[in-house]
Design a protein around this motif. Sequence first.
Motif, PDB file in Angstrom:
ATOM      1  N   UNK A 164       0.864  -1.186   0.000  1.00  0.00           N
ATOM      2  CA  UNK A 164       0.000   0.000   0.000  1.00  0.00           C
ATOM      3  C   UNK A 164       0.895   1.229   0.000  1.00  0.00           C
ATOM      4  N   UNK A 165       0.903   1.974  -1.110  1.00  0.00           N
ATOM      5  CA  UNK A 165       1.854   3.066  -1.282  1.00  0.00           C
ATOM      6  C   UNK A 165       1.291   4.428  -0.891  1.00  0.00           C
ATOM      7  N   UNK A 166       0.004   4.650  -1.136  1.00  0.00           N
ATOM      8  CA  UNK A 166      -0.610   5.953  -0.836  1.00  0.00           C
ATOM      9  C   UNK A 166      -2.027   5.730  -0.342  1.00  0.00           C
ATOM     10  N   UNK A 167      -2.207   5.935   0.970  1.00  0.00           N
ATOM     11  CA  UNK A 167      -3.505   5.690   1.600  1.00  0.00           C
ATOM     12  C   UNK A 167      -4.283   7.006   1.758  1.00  0.00           C
ATOM     13  N   UNK A 168      -5.624   6.935   1.840  1.00  0.00           N
ATOM     14  CA  UNK A 168      -6.449   5.726   1.711  1.00  0.00           C
ATOM     15  C   UNK A 168      -6.556   5.276   0.256  1.00  0.00           C
ATOM     16  N   UNK A 169      -6.775   3.991   0.114  1.00  0.00           N
ATOM     17  CA  UNK A 169      -6.938   3.387  -1.224  1.00  0.00           C
ATOM     18  C   UNK A 169      -8.362   2.917  -1.378  1.00  0.00           C
ATOM     19  N   UNK A 170      -8.972   3.268  -2.507  1.00  0.00           N
ATOM     20  CA  UNK A 170     -10.315   2.784  -2.809  1.00  0.00           C
ATOM     21  C   UNK A 170     -10.329   2.279  -4.246  1.00  0.00           C
ATOM     22  N   UNK A 171     -10.877   1.098  -4.424  1.00  0.00           N
ATOM     23  CA  UNK A 171     -11.015   0.594  -5.793  1.00  0.00           C
ATOM     24  C   UNK A 171     -12.290  -0.228  -5.920  1.00  0.00           C
ATOM     25  N   UNK A 172     -12.794  -0.247  -7.143  1.00  0.00           N
ATOM     26  CA  UNK A 172     -13.995  -1.019  -7.454  1.00  0.00           C
ATOM     27  C   UNK A 172     -13.552  -2.376  -7.998  1.00  0.00           C
ATOM     28  N   UNK A 173     -14.037  -3.436  -7.362  1.00  0.00           N
ATOM     29  CA  UNK A 173     -13.733  -4.799  -7.808  1.00  0.00           C
ATOM     30  C   UNK A 173     -15.018  -5.439  -8.288  1.00  0.00           C
ATOM     31  N   UNK A 174     -15.043  -5.873  -9.537  1.00  0.00           N
ATOM     32  CA  UNK A 174     -16.232  -6.495 -10.113  1.00  0.00           C
ATOM     33  C   UNK A 174     -15.865  -7.914 -10.536  1.00  0.00           C
ATOM     34  N   UNK A 175     -16.498  -8.879  -9.903  1.00  0.00           N
ATOM     35  CA  UNK A 175     -16.201 -10.280 -10.215  1.00  0.00           C
ATOM     36  C   UNK A 175     -17.381 -10.923 -10.918  1.00  0.00           C
ATOM     37  N   UNK A 176     -17.082 -11.902 -11.756  1.00  0.00           N
ATOM     38  CA  UNK A 176     -18.116 -12.644 -12.480  1.00  0.00           C
ATOM     39  C   UNK A 176     -17.712 -14.102 -12.542  1.00  0.00           C
ATOM     40  N   UNK A 177     -18.701 -14.967 -12.315  1.00  0.00           N
ATOM     41  CA  UNK A 177     -18.419 -16.402 -12.339  1.00  0.00           C
ATOM     42  C   UNK A 177     -18.191 -16.879 -13.765  1.00  0.00           C
TER      43      UNK A 177
END
Length: 206
Positions: free
Chosen positions: A193-206
């Motif tokens: 973790x280089x620069x906090x805070x970190x926010x990302x969108x994770x989209x998973x599909x089966x």
Amino acid sequence: MTNQTGEETGAPAEAAADDVAGKLERIIAGQLRRYRTAHGLSAAELAARTGLSKAMISKIESASTSCSLTTLQRLADGLKIPVTALFRGADTDRDATFTKNGQGSLTIRSGTQHGHEYRVLGTLKGRTDALEPTLVTLTNASDVFPLFQHPGTEFIYMLTGKMIYGHGAYEYTMEAGDSLLLDGEGPHGPLELLDLPIRFLAISAA
């Protein structure tokens, strides 16, 4: 419904069928009227284009008659639209999930114990192939955790912060605007973790 002898009749089924047919006729009527108006055509002009009578156009637009497939094709050709456009809105009873800003359901995952927050932004019931969008937040309390592995694919889009993200033998330095599409079977997750805070969108599909 039963008759005087106690035998069941087909009236309820027939009524239900009539309701479905009536709904489809109303949808076609509305779409035809909308496209005809958008093209600046009168009923008479559309009749001339399609070879149908003005009276037939009026009946279709008032949902007082059913169209044959041939008639629908002639109407679509006259308006220069696909036939399916005349049915648009016929199958509207579908699931959807709307999530307001800052809301969504918090879920517990293996990274939760390391201070990571996972907020699921929506799910569709009964769909095994549905996407699962999750907003992941890594704060000062966060730490590196064991990598994930799961069936299907995952798409990651960075919103804020900077991190090194690992997938298999590869490492990616990610910051706002960067994205990564990966095979979920390969071990993956934040490595540094280089620069906090970190926010990302994770989209998973089966």
